[in-house]
Design an enzyme around this catalytic site. Structure first.
Site, short mmCIF file in Angstrom:
data_model
loop_
_atom_site.label_atom_id
_atom_site.label_comp_id
_atom_site.label_asym_id
_atom_site.label_seq_id
_atom_site.Cartn_x
_atom_site.Cartn_y
_atom_site.Cartn_z
N SER A 1 10.12 11.02 49.36
CA SER A 1 10.90 10.51 48.24
C SER A 1 10.37 11.16 46.96
O SER A 1 9.26 11.70 46.95
CB SER A 1 10.72 8.98 48.17
OG SER A 1 11.11 8.46 46.91
N TYR B 1 4.90 1.61 48.05
CA TYR B 1 5.94 2.58 48.43
C TYR B 1 5.52 3.99 48.02
O TYR B 1 5.61 4.94 48.81
CB TYR B 1 7.26 2.20 47.77
CG TYR B 1 8.41 3.10 48.18
CD1 TYR B 1 8.98 3.00 49.45
CD2 TYR B 1 8.94 4.03 47.29
CE1 TYR B 1 10.03 3.81 49.82
CE2 TYR B 1 9.99 4.85 47.66
CZ TYR B 1 10.54 4.73 48.93
OH TYR B 1 11.58 5.55 49.30
#
Length: 278
Positions: A171, A184
């Site tokens: 990401s 995350y």
């Protein structure tokens, strides 16, 4: 100056349209939006596809959608295998890889796309507010799953001796700090470490390993979790003026799966509309 007398291309011949013909590709998180879009692209490129997901009903729905991508006259079961499995469980991962090789006799591409994020609708939390349970949940879903799949896919590709391409979904949160999402971000940075190390270890076997780094992908769930004002704010921060779509991701994965990227390993490709300026 060196005189150029030829190219590596046969200039009188068209470029191949089925770049993955005869290949076998395994996709984890296969019943999600990105997994289905990528599977459809792989099938149209001529690959046989294994879809792995922990949601049986979602896999059945994916199978119904992907029937349209199978060439006329071919049986769906000859091109597409679905496996319900939990990719944080090593035994299940190992069985998935074995079943894939047993069904199609080879394994050329692995798109390790399974993962988790913050709970939709949950509040951002600073590092001192993040609970250990939440941290371990995210690390298990994103890092443990990728490690186990990478481990067993790499061993299978090495033993088969045909080389291969492994693509991990990271990401943009794996490229810069993400205040409020420490677990995350940490998990997505960890995938770069997995890929870089595996790329060096697997290079001698002709196996390439790369990561992709999408920004937020505009899915129905994402749109429903954001206010209209928040969506406009997110779009305004992207130089191309929109959020990523699932086909933006699938097309890059398709490139990394094909021989068009045959000299790329240990790399990271941003799919972010220019929002991360490096």
């Amino acid at each position: 100056m060196e005189t150029i007398s030829s190219t590596t291309l046969k200039l009188h011949s068209p470029l191949p349209t089925h770049r993955l013909a005869g290949r076998v590709a395994l996709i984890t998180g296969g019943a999600g939006k990105i997994g289905i879009e990528t599977a459809g692209r792989f099938l149209r490129e001529g690959a046989n596809v294994v879809l792995v997901d922990n949601n049986a009903s979602a896999l059945e729905a994916a199978l119904n959608v992907l029937r349209e991508a199978v060439f006329s006259g071919e049986l769906v079961c000859s091109r597409l295998l679905t496996i319900k499995a939990e990719v944080t469980d090593e035994t299940q991962v190992e069985e998935c890889v074995k079943e894939s090789v047993k069904q199609f006799k080879r394994l050329d591409v692995a798109f390790l796309n399974a993962g988790t994020g913050t709970v939709v609708g949950s509040e951002e939390s600073a590092c001192w507010e993040t609970g250990l349970e939440e941290f371990e949940r995210v690390m298990r879903g994103n890092v443990r799953s990728a490690f186990l799949c990478l481990k067993h896919v790499a061993a299978a590709m090495r033993d088969l001796g045909n080389g291969g391409s492994i693509i991990l979904t990271s990401s943009v949160a794996g490229l810069h700090g993400s205040p409020g999402h420490i677990a995350y971000s940490a998990s997505k940075f960890a995938l770069r470490g997995l890929a870089l190390t595996a790329a060096e270890e697997l290079g001698p076997y002709g196996i390439r390993v790369n990561t992709i780094h999408p920004s937020r992908v505009e899915t129905p769930m994402f749109r429903n979790s954001c206010s209209r004002e928040k969506m406009e704010e997110l779009r305004a921060a992207i130089p191309l003026g929109r959020c990523a779509q699932v086909d933006d991701v699938a097309s890059v994965v398709d490139f990394l799966a094909s021989e068009d990227s045959k000299f790329m390993t240990g790399g990271f490709l941003k799919i972010d509309g220019g929002s991360v300026p490096f």
